[in-house]
Design a protein around this motif. Structure first.
Motif, short mmCIF file in Angstrom:
data_model
loop_
_atom_site.label_atom_id
_atom_site.label_comp_id
_atom_site.label_asym_id
_atom_site.label_seq_id
_atom_site.Cartn_x
_atom_site.Cartn_y
_atom_site.Cartn_z
N ALA A 40 0.83 -1.21 0.00
CA ALA A 40 0.00 0.00 0.00
C ALA A 40 0.86 1.26 0.00
N ILE A 41 1.96 1.22 0.74
CA ILE A 41 2.86 2.37 0.77
C ILE A 41 3.49 2.57 -0.62
N VAL A 42 3.91 1.48 -1.25
CA VAL A 42 4.51 1.57 -2.58
C VAL A 42 3.49 2.05 -3.60
N SER A 43 2.22 1.71 -3.40
CA SER A 43 1.19 2.11 -4.37
C SER A 43 0.89 3.60 -4.33
N LEU A 44 1.44 4.31 -3.36
CA LEU A 44 1.23 5.75 -3.31
C LEU A 44 1.95 6.47 -4.45
N ILE A 45 3.05 5.90 -4.90
CA ILE A 45 3.84 6.55 -5.96
C ILE A 45 3.02 6.70 -7.25
N PRO A 46 2.47 5.61 -7.81
CA PRO A 46 1.69 5.81 -9.03
C PRO A 46 0.36 6.53 -8.77
N ALA A 47 -0.17 6.40 -7.56
CA ALA A 47 -1.43 7.08 -7.28
C ALA A 47 -1.27 8.60 -7.34
N TRP A 48 -0.14 9.09 -6.89
CA TRP A 48 0.08 10.54 -6.91
C TRP A 48 0.69 11.02 -8.22
N LEU A 49 1.48 10.20 -8.88
CA LEU A 49 2.17 10.67 -10.08
C LEU A 49 1.41 10.41 -11.37
N LYS A 50 0.74 9.27 -11.49
CA LYS A 50 0.24 8.86 -12.80
C LYS A 50 -1.28 8.72 -12.88
N SER A 51 -1.99 8.88 -11.80
CA SER A 51 -3.43 8.62 -11.86
C SER A 51 -4.21 9.87 -12.21
N GLY A 52 -5.45 9.67 -12.61
CA GLY A 52 -6.34 10.78 -12.91
C GLY A 52 -7.31 11.02 -11.76
N TRP A 53 -6.91 10.65 -10.57
CA TRP A 53 -7.79 10.77 -9.41
C TRP A 53 -7.90 12.22 -8.96
N SER A 54 -9.01 12.51 -8.28
CA SER A 54 -9.16 13.84 -7.67
C SER A 54 -8.27 13.91 -6.44
N ILE A 55 -8.08 15.13 -5.94
CA ILE A 55 -7.23 15.31 -4.77
C ILE A 55 -7.83 14.62 -3.55
N TRP A 56 -9.14 14.58 -3.45
CA TRP A 56 -9.78 13.92 -2.30
C TRP A 56 -9.60 12.41 -2.34
N ARG A 57 -9.67 11.85 -3.52
CA ARG A 57 -9.47 10.40 -3.65
C ARG A 57 -8.01 10.05 -3.35
N LYS A 58 -7.08 10.87 -3.81
CA LYS A 58 -5.67 10.65 -3.49
C LYS A 58 -5.42 10.78 -2.00
#
Length: 86
Positions: A40-58
């Motif tokens: 889960a900690i490692v998954s933060l990298i693509p979630a913040w750098l490459k995803s199209g998520w909103s700031i609240w979802r991030k």
């Protein structure tokens, strides 16, 4: 069964079955949670750098990942994960 063995003074039966299967099962589950927290900690990298998520979802994903990571650290600190059993 172990309570009856302890009450009867049969400590040899207790030592032969140490640790009990329930504790072994919980420790295997704790190891699984440890690796899940690490992932889960490692998954933060693509979630913040490459995803199209909103700031609240991030932010929600980050809070959850950090909570799971903190649980993983505490499992190690409490000697539940990576500690000798016998």
């Amino acid at each position: 069964v172990s309570v009856i063995s302890a009450a009867s003074g049969d400590t040899d039966a207790l030592l032969k079955n140490y640790p009990p299967s329930q504790i072994q099962l919980m420790r295997m589950f704790a190891v699984f949670v440890f690796f899940l927290g690490s992932a889960a900690i490692v998954s933060l990298i693509p979630a913040w750098l490459k995803s199209g998520w909103s700031i609240w979802r991030k932010a929600h994903h980050t809070l959850f990942a950090l909570s799971l990571g903190f649980l993983a650290v505490m499992l190690v600190a409490w000697n539940i994960v990576f500690a000798a059993t016998a």
